[in-house]
Design a protein around this motif. Sequence first.
Motif, PDB file in Angstrom:
ATOM      1  N   ALA A 531      -9.900   2.031  15.207  1.00 47.58           N
ATOM      2  CA  ALA A 531      -9.807   3.236  14.387  1.00 47.58           C
ATOM      3  C   ALA A 531      -8.898   2.978  13.192  1.00 47.58           C
ATOM      4  O   ALA A 531      -7.886   2.281  13.302  1.00 47.58           O
ATOM      5  N   ALA A 532      -9.263   3.539  12.041  1.00 49.88           N
ATOM      6  CA  ALA A 532      -8.414   3.481  10.858  1.00 49.88           C
ATOM      7  C   ALA A 532      -7.265   4.480  11.001  1.00 49.88           C
ATOM      8  O   ALA A 532      -7.249   5.322  11.904  1.00 49.88           O
ATOM      9  N   TYR A 533      -6.320   4.416  10.077  1.00 50.52           N
ATOM     10  CA  TYR A 533      -5.107   5.238  10.211  1.00 50.52           C
ATOM     11  C   TYR A 533      -5.390   6.728  10.145  1.00 50.52           C
ATOM     12  O   TYR A 533      -4.609   7.539  10.651  1.00 50.52           O
ATOM     13  N   THR A 534      -6.499   7.128   9.537  1.00 51.81           N
ATOM     14  CA  THR A 534      -6.848   8.550   9.470  1.00 51.81           C
ATOM     15  C   THR A 534      -7.491   9.055  10.749  1.00 51.81           C
ATOM     16  O   THR A 534      -7.738  10.255  10.879  1.00 51.81           O
ATOM     17  N   GLU A 535      -7.763   8.157  11.687  1.00 52.87           N
ATOM     18  CA  GLU A 535      -8.583   8.497  12.858  1.00 52.87           C
ATOM     19  C   GLU A 535      -7.823   8.438  14.170  1.00 52.87           C
ATOM     20  O   GLU A 535      -8.436   8.447  15.242  1.00 52.87           O
ATOM     21  N   LYS A 536      -6.488   8.381  14.100  1.00 57.27           N
ATOM     22  CA  LYS A 536      -5.733   8.272  15.345  1.00 57.27           C
ATOM     23  C   LYS A 536      -4.340   8.857  15.188  1.00 57.27           C
ATOM     24  O   LYS A 536      -3.778   8.877  14.091  1.00 57.27           O
ATOM     25  N   ASP A 537      -3.817   9.367  16.294  1.00 56.16           N
ATOM     26  CA  ASP A 537      -2.409   9.728  16.349  1.00 56.16           C
ATOM     27  C   ASP A 537      -1.611   8.431  16.444  1.00 56.16           C
ATOM     28  O   ASP A 537      -1.933   7.557  17.254  1.00 56.16           O
ATOM     29  N   GLY A 538      -0.587   8.318  15.634  1.00 54.56           N
ATOM     30  CA  GLY A 538       0.151   7.063  15.652  1.00 54.56           C
ATOM     31  C   GLY A 538       1.541   7.198  15.078  1.00 54.56           C
ATOM     32  O   GLY A 538       1.901   8.205  14.463  1.00 54.56           O
ATOM     33  N   THR A 539       2.321   6.144  15.277  1.00 52.10           N
ATOM     34  CA  THR A 539       3.682   6.059  14.778  1.00 52.10           C
ATOM     35  C   THR A 539       3.772   4.898  13.807  1.00 52.10           C
ATOM     36  O   THR A 539       3.274   3.806  14.092  1.00 52.10           O
ATOM     37  N   TRP A 540       4.390   5.149  12.661  1.00 54.23           N
ATOM     38  CA  TRP A 540       4.625   4.089  11.685  1.00 54.23           C
ATOM     39  C   TRP A 540       6.090   4.123  11.270  1.00 54.23           C
ATOM     40  O   TRP A 540       6.753   5.154  11.354  1.00 54.23           O
ATOM     41  N   VAL A 541       6.582   2.991  10.825  1.00 59.14           N
ATOM     42  CA  VAL A 541       7.969   2.874  10.357  1.00 59.14           C
ATOM     43  C   VAL A 541       7.925   2.344   8.932  1.00 59.14           C
ATOM     44  O   VAL A 541       7.319   1.302   8.679  1.00 59.14           O
ATOM     45  N   ASN A 542       8.558   3.067   8.007  1.00 59.41           N
ATOM     46  CA  ASN A 542       8.474   2.636   6.610  1.00 59.41           C
ATOM     47  C   ASN A 542       9.514   1.565   6.303  1.00 59.41           C
ATOM     48  O   ASN A 542      10.299   1.157   7.167  1.00 59.41           O
ATOM     49  N   THR A 543       9.560   1.129   5.066  1.00 61.27           N
ATOM     50  CA  THR A 543      10.397  -0.021   4.706  1.00 61.27           C
ATOM     51  C   THR A 543      11.878   0.250   4.894  1.00 61.27           C
ATOM     52  O   THR A 543      12.658  -0.684   5.083  1.00 61.27           O
ATOM     53  N   GLU A 544      12.306   1.513   4.868  1.00 58.63           N
ATOM     54  CA  GLU A 544      13.718   1.840   5.070  1.00 58.63           C
ATOM     55  C   GLU A 544      14.042   2.100   6.540  1.00 58.63           C
ATOM     56  O   GLU A 544      15.160   2.491   6.867  1.00 58.63           O
ATOM     57  N   GLY A 545      13.052   1.880   7.429  1.00 58.64           N
ATOM     58  CA  GLY A 545      13.290   2.080   8.851  1.00 58.64           C
ATOM     59  C   GLY A 545      13.107   3.505   9.309  1.00 58.64           C
ATOM     60  O   GLY A 545      13.580   3.881  10.390  1.00 58.64           O
ATOM     61  N   ARG A 546      12.395   4.317   8.563  1.00 58.35           N
ATOM     62  CA  ARG A 546      12.154   5.720   8.910  1.00 58.35           C
ATOM     63  C   ARG A 546      10.954   5.806   9.848  1.00 58.35           C
ATOM     64  O   ARG A 546       9.852   5.387   9.502  1.00 58.35           O
ATOM     65  N   VAL A 547      11.159   6.356  11.031  1.00 59.70           N
ATOM     66  CA  VAL A 547      10.088   6.479  12.026  1.00 59.70           C
ATOM     67  C   VAL A 547       9.308   7.764  11.733  1.00 59.70           C
ATOM     68  O   VAL A 547       9.881   8.855  11.689  1.00 59.70           O
ATOM     69  N   GLN A 548       7.997   7.617  11.542  1.00 66.51           N
ATOM     70  CA  GLN A 548       7.165   8.743  11.108  1.00 66.51           C
ATOM     71  C   GLN A 548       5.928   8.861  11.985  1.00 66.51           C
ATOM     72  O   GLN A 548       5.380   7.863  12.450  1.00 66.51           O
ATOM     73  N   GLN A 549       5.497  10.083  12.177  1.00 64.87           N
ATOM     74  CA  GLN A 549       4.351  10.373  13.034  1.00 64.87           C
ATOM     75  C   GLN A 549       3.169  10.833  12.195  1.00 64.87           C
ATOM     76  O   GLN A 549       3.317  11.624  11.262  1.00 64.87           O
ATOM     77  N   ALA A 550       1.995  10.325  12.530  1.00 69.33           N
ATOM     78  CA  ALA A 550       0.757  10.738  11.876  1.00 69.33           C
ATOM     79  C   ALA A 550      -0.202  11.271  12.929  1.00 69.33           C
ATOM     80  O   ALA A 550      -0.098  10.942  14.116  1.00 69.33           O
ATOM     81  N   PHE A 551      -1.158  12.069  12.481  1.00 70.90           N
ATOM     82  CA  PHE A 551      -2.097  12.695  13.408  1.00 70.90           C
ATOM     83  C   PHE A 551      -3.525  12.421  12.959  1.00 70.90           C
ATOM     84  O   PHE A 551      -3.805  12.268  11.767  1.00 70.90           O
ATOM     85  N   ALA A 552      -4.417  12.374  13.928  1.00 69.44           N
ATOM     86  CA  ALA A 552      -5.812  12.069  13.636  1.00 69.44           C
ATOM     87  C   ALA A 552      -6.448  13.217  12.862  1.00 69.44           C
ATOM     88  O   ALA A 552      -6.361  14.374  13.261  1.00 69.44           O
ATOM     89  N   ALA A 553      -7.098  12.867  11.747  1.00 76.71           N
ATOM     90  CA  ALA A 553      -7.782  13.867  10.939  1.00 76.71           C
ATOM     91  C   ALA A 553      -9.270  13.927  11.256  1.00 76.71           C
ATOM     92  O   ALA A 553      -9.890  14.988  11.162  1.00 76.71           O
TER      93      ALA A 553
END
Length: 657
Positions: A531-553
């Motif tokens: 699944a691509a990033y738009t198709e799943k609930d997931g966790t990503w961490v940006n370059t500054e170490g910020r933990v972020q949550q995304a949701f499936a669209a």
Amino acid sequence: MAKVIVDGIEVEVPQGASVLQACEAAGKEIPRFCYHERLSVAGNCRMCLVEVEKAPKPVASCAYPVMDGMKVFTDTPMVRNARRGVMEFLLINHPLDCPICDQGGECDLQDQAMAYGRDVSRFTETKRAVKDKYVGPLIKTVMTRCIHCTRCIRFAAEVAGVPDLGATGRGETMEVGTYVEKAIASELSGNLIDICPVGALTSRPYAFTARPWELTKTDSIDVLDATGVPIRIDTRGAEVMRILPRQDDEVNEEWMGDRGRFSFDGLKRRRLDRPWVRRDGRLVPATWGEALEVLARRFRGRVGAVVGDTVDAEAIFALRELMLRLGSPNLDCRQDGAKIDARERAYYVFNSTIAGIEQADRLLIIGSNPRVEAPVINARIRKAVLAGLEVAHVGPPVDLTYPHRRVGLDTDFLEGAARPMVILGRGALARPDGAAVLARAWELARPSAEWNGFNLLHLFGGQVAALDLGFLPGPGGLDLAGMLAGGVDALWLLGADGFDAARIPPGVFVVYQGHHGEAAAARADVILPGAAYTEKDGTWVNTEGRVQQAFAAVVPPGEAREDWKIIRAASAALGVTLPFDTLAELREQHPLFALRGLVRTPLPDSPPGEPGPISDEPFVLPIRNYWQCDPITRASPTMAECARVFAPAAAPALAAE
């Protein structure tokens, strides 16, 4: 501080603040078109008129400074009549395009005409018409709708640093455009659509496709660069219709790069939507059961795994656990071969934070071009430069959109700086002497407990999480180069499209798990559609170490599945079943998934890298073509058109390729 009374409400605002800001502090809504919080004050739409005690006429609140004891009235007969008159003038030449305008339903002009305008028009003369301008493949112009607020001109000049837009003529003959017809050469040009208060600038790819009330809105994260811009994915049915930024003052303010905004049409092209297996030298469609059976039979012996640059943390963790249960230490997440020191988190994150750029007094950029690697971060640097930040650059000549000096690694540029800052690009580490460059950059930054100015700028949204989760060679393990040199019998590629698949030795059994069919998928013996990033609930961490949550669209196409589910099923087929059946159970397995927001990183006791001689070879920037540098953008017709217009000679897409 100045005390101001707004409609009987007393507020305190800083000296030099505008009346409009005082009104907002009092909770009063002031209509505006030209005023924008992040742009210079123009004061030319006059929609923000208010009444000030003892003033002979209404004043433009955006450009009128407060004084101690001032009394302001925002809803008097004088104010109402003034605003109605302004609105009547604004609508004199505005066409009645609402039924066919893509701004309809989310248009400031519609909203304010309804709230503050008259219900009749006294204008009977012929309306003026303005020729539409070509400003590139991303922005559609209908310049007859333009109300001359000049937001676009100020954004291009002040935020993007590309002063391509301007106004010619006066009065009724005034027109906004590029004078000589050309595409706006900015990686932030899509933000012009957001700040335009009318339908003069709209999205060319989105034109005539949907109305805002038809769309389902889902919060997510842009993973196509490492900034971690919060986004909103608008969908209709199973299709992504557009992507817009969400506001976060600590990350993106309210801006977004064009690649993440416009490349979504690549999500439905070249997709892997069913499993494939290689039989008699050819890839043929298979069922999930057949694909997992072949994998279970042949993924044996010396095995290794490589994860790509935009993979979610859950899938990375699941694959790491699978490889450890198979007894393999052969793991790597550095497709570019960067000499990253992952012993301490401070060695590989953006320690100063993105918002902290504005606190630095001198900045040294080494082997990076933030303008194409992270346009939103580059805009923050430009903002700081306009406030006095001095910048120097080590590397090939580049246009960063702000003044800077070119220096070498032996520079004393940061000496004497109270808050020195270094931005080190991954391209500077993807060299044989990368470890020495890393050590030198740390030395130049002089990190301390009070201020850590060392910053590693990653390229994509999945790179920091892979380092946080330890997806690196274990004791005695091989890195990517070692695996490609014949050190493994079987190789699992999880979204790994950033290296030349032709380097994989013949005879190595390859499992490719991903969402687009590129060279790595063509080399595979088993293809598992993810699944691509738009198709799943997931966790990503940006370059500054910020933990972020995304949701499936939307849901993955065809038989494609979320990546962690595929790995969980494969673990059962391989006889090493992973101890989770749901996403919640997976997230309980590692502390990273319990974190949210910026994770502060303590200062290590020792420096990273390996001090040593640094080659005289020039730095090579990692991204040569901003528009096509990952599977989604390479599949996007919109990005292909942008590459044709803006970067016709920038191939291949990645220098590492």
